[in-house]
Design a protein around this motif. Sequence first.
Motif, short mmCIF file in Angstrom:
data_model
loop_
_atom_site.label_atom_id
_atom_site.label_comp_id
_atom_site.label_asym_id
_atom_site.label_seq_id
_atom_site.Cartn_x
_atom_site.Cartn_y
_atom_site.Cartn_z
N ASP A 10 0.83 -1.20 0.00
CA ASP A 10 0.00 0.00 0.00
C ASP A 10 0.87 1.25 0.00
O ASP A 10 2.02 1.21 0.37
N LYS A 11 0.22 2.35 -0.37
CA LYS A 11 0.94 3.62 -0.29
C LYS A 11 1.09 4.05 1.15
O LYS A 11 0.17 3.87 1.95
N VAL A 12 2.24 4.59 1.50
CA VAL A 12 2.43 5.17 2.82
C VAL A 12 2.81 6.63 2.63
O VAL A 12 3.30 7.04 1.59
N LEU A 13 2.55 7.40 3.69
CA LEU A 13 2.87 8.82 3.63
C LEU A 13 4.27 9.00 4.20
O LEU A 13 4.55 8.61 5.33
N MET A 14 5.14 9.56 3.41
CA MET A 14 6.51 9.74 3.89
C MET A 14 7.01 11.14 3.61
O MET A 14 6.54 11.83 2.71
N LYS A 15 7.99 11.54 4.41
CA LYS A 15 8.70 12.78 4.16
C LYS A 15 9.77 12.47 3.12
O LYS A 15 10.35 11.39 3.15
N GLU A 19 13.03 10.80 4.21
CA GLU A 19 12.85 9.41 4.64
C GLU A 19 12.65 8.50 3.43
O GLU A 19 13.19 7.40 3.39
N GLU A 47 16.75 14.40 8.04
CA GLU A 47 15.94 13.21 8.26
C GLU A 47 16.50 12.01 7.49
O GLU A 47 16.20 10.87 7.84
N PHE A 100 17.28 8.65 9.31
CA PHE A 100 16.58 7.43 8.90
C PHE A 100 17.58 6.29 8.70
O PHE A 100 17.38 5.17 9.17
N MET A 156 12.39 21.48 -0.71
CA MET A 156 10.98 21.12 -0.66
C MET A 156 10.80 19.61 -0.89
O MET A 156 9.97 18.97 -0.23
N GLN A 183 11.63 17.90 2.33
CA GLN A 183 10.81 18.19 3.50
C GLN A 183 9.33 17.88 3.32
O GLN A 183 8.61 17.73 4.30
N MET A 184 8.87 17.84 2.07
CA MET A 184 7.42 17.68 1.91
C MET A 184 6.99 16.23 2.15
O MET A 184 7.80 15.32 2.15
N MET A 185 5.71 16.06 2.39
CA MET A 185 5.13 14.75 2.61
C MET A 185 4.32 14.37 1.38
O MET A 185 3.60 15.23 0.84
N GLU A 186 4.39 13.11 0.98
CA GLU A 186 3.55 12.62 -0.11
C GLU A 186 3.38 11.11 0.03
O GLU A 186 4.25 10.44 0.57
N PRO A 187 2.27 10.58 -0.51
CA PRO A 187 2.13 9.12 -0.50
C PRO A 187 3.12 8.51 -1.51
O PRO A 187 3.26 9.02 -2.61
#
Lengths: 353, 223
Positions: free
Chosen positions: A2-7, A10, A34, A38, A171, A174-178
Amino acid sequence: MDKVLMKGNEAIGAAAIKAGCKYFFGYPITPQNELPEFMSRELPKIDGVFVQAESEVAAINMIYGAAGTGARVMTSSSSPGVALKQEGISYIAGAELPCVIVNISRGGPGLGGIQPSQADYFQSTRGGGNGDYRHLVYAPASLQEAVDLTIEAFDVADYYRNPVIVIGDGMIGQMMEPVEFKEPKKRELPNKDWATTGTKGERRPNIINSLALDPAELEKHNIKLDKKYKEIEKNEVRYEMYKMDKAEVVMVAYGTTARIVKNAIDALREEGINAGLIRPITLWPFPNKAFNEIPDTAKALLSVEMSMGQMIDDVKIANEGRLPVHFYGRAGGMIPTPEAIMDKVKEIIGGGK
Amino acid sequence: MLNDNRIRVIIGHYGSGKTEFSINYAIQLAKEEKKVALADLDVVNPYFRSREKHGLLEEHGVKIMSSYVKGSGSDLPAVSADVLGPLQDKSSNVVLDVGGDSMGARTLGRYREYFVEGDYDMFCIINANRIETQTVEGVLHHISSIEGASRAKVTGLINNTHLLRTTTVDEVLKGQRLCKEVSEALNIPIKYTGVIESLVNQLPQDIEGTIMPIKMIMREAWM
């Protein structure tokens, strides 16, 4: 999976481990912290090793040594830290060793600031190190692409025995995305018969070195490297064309900036103004051939960057004098807005009448 | 109505949506209460901190406090002494937006004397799509490490399970199942469910806690 939300930072670390990276050497700097954090947590779990070096110079030389054993190795840093690594990168390229170097870049020059920037275009594509060397530069525009390209970077580095840079502005780090971690498509990779893995008395020692005492031998080495770089230019160019249909203004942008440009293009097209985008995914080799696919409707090119215009030279080289080249950029950690890019496009079209 | 104790501490894994929740909550609270202050205690993340939205918060009547180093370009772990004002002023409503993980929660130790039972709430934001908080064990470990660092107890859970703009109702319900198990294990209620605005009308009846519609304030339209 499944997709997970990560920075972003990471996700790049997780991608490296997925690609078989076992050893990481680095030194902290914002906005990429990070990533080593990680790796420091995850590498011991897979019998890997994380070392926080005493400096960036030490870290890149640890990479040099570890890469010589044939292991998959990575380091990461941000702009001024990557500047410090340039000498080591030149040595690694000279000694023909594979490794992956991540630059989550920030404002400069000097210590600059911690906000996102694309002012390391020259550093990445021209190289800050000495000598005739080049390396592939991947510039992802989303976290999924950062994951996919990081995984691929290890294969490409092994295939060509060359360092590969993955560059994302702050960016991207630092940004979060699936994201999801897909199996990469396999490349046929040569055996690492050059690695210093111990002779066991059965073969002559392998020597990792970038020093040549005989100029004729060094020239031969330079010619061999150049042939390899031409091979990379032929095979590894990657780019995306976005909404080029009837485009009057063709923008050129990469990384985070390309996302903002896409938003601007969508809004411009709603207003009846046709704009398109060439998005280099490899900064080196630069996608020159994309410029041959520009439609006849195009009146101008517009390079959009988070810098004072470091990509313009490459756009002009690829353009071969065919269209006027304009520039819009923000610097120092400031991010362009879609509205400002739209205004610039309107100004270009208005001015052309 | 947001019937919580005067001091609200918002904690959670980075990426759980703490800052978005904190800002949306503070703006909502400012519609109901006169004195609302939001303290950005983030000493971990260099980007996406609530201080970046000080203009918007002030427009909504929320007082914002953060580092005493001005500007978004600092990663110094510095928090302004101003934070003490609203904590000590019993007529103030306070939201503390705490930076990522137990490392960030260490800032709370400084304010321990104000975390008196009945006067504070500490809400743990849970996003079941973050790798370290996908399982009950993961969430429990996360909560205990934050409680240890902050020396305060979590009083409520917030299900904020999302995948940004691609969130579905199923994702919210997946998070709710996880939060229920954590809720039973720790005997702590689910106080809120944070949901992206566009999904609010599609939610089923059996959502736990108050529904908090989330406007994406930190995330630009192009992201």
